[in-house]
Design a protein around this motif. Structure first.
Motif, PDB file in Angstrom:
ATOM      1  N   ASP A 168       0.815  -1.213   0.000  1.00  0.00           N
ATOM      2  CA  ASP A 168       0.000   0.000   0.000  1.00  0.00           C
ATOM      3  C   ASP A 168       0.850   1.265   0.000  1.00  0.00           C
ATOM      4  N   ASP A 169       2.147   1.137   0.317  1.00  0.00           N
ATOM      5  CA  ASP A 169       3.032   2.296   0.395  1.00  0.00           C
ATOM      6  C   ASP A 169       4.424   1.896  -0.087  1.00  0.00           C
ATOM      7  N   GLN A 210       2.868  -0.835  -6.099  1.00  0.00           N
ATOM      8  CA  GLN A 210       1.735  -0.187  -5.473  1.00  0.00           C
ATOM      9  C   GLN A 210       0.783   0.302  -6.556  1.00  0.00           C
TER      10      GLN A 210
END
Length: 125
Positions: free
Chosen positions: A70-71, A123
């Motif tokens: 996600d990051d 991502q």
């Protein structure tokens, strides 16, 4: 009918690979099979991969496994702190900046494990 995906990676030195996945990625094998010289890893999202010892390790020049995150920036920073070195590319259709290739839909980065396997993290944006 196909059901689950299971990635298989080669390693010239299984103990060296196990140390890398433990130290850099904080992963430990769920199973170790001495007779077949194989380690099996299970990930939090239900995925599995295994690493087996073979003299063919390091011969592939393509992405062999991908992880989603996600990051990406935070993940790359965490991995760099653990000694992971990200690849840089400048070829038609793929250019990285500080190890990151970006499109409107995603950001991606690649590194090699100790056995020469190309691992991708990406991502979705």
């Amino acid at each position: 009918m196909l059901k689950e995906l299971h990635t298989v990676l080669p390693a010239a030195d299984l103990r060296r690979a196990q140390a890398f996945y433990h130290d850099a990625l904080e992963l430990d094998p769920a199973e170790a099979h001495e007779e077949s010289r194989t380690l099996v890893y299970r990930t939090g999202a239900g995925g599995t991969f295994e690493i087996y010892e073979t003299s063919n390790a390091g011969t592939a020049r393509n992405t062999q496994m991908c992880w989603t995150t996600d990051d990406l920036d935070a993940e790359m920073s965490r991995l760099r702190e653990r000694g992971v070195v990200f690849e840089d590319y400048d070829v038609p259709g793929l250019k990285t900046v500080n190890g990151v290739a970006a499109t409107d839909e995603m950001k991606s980065a690649w590194f090699r494990d100790t056995e020469g396997n190309f691992i991708c993290i990406f991502q979705m944006l």
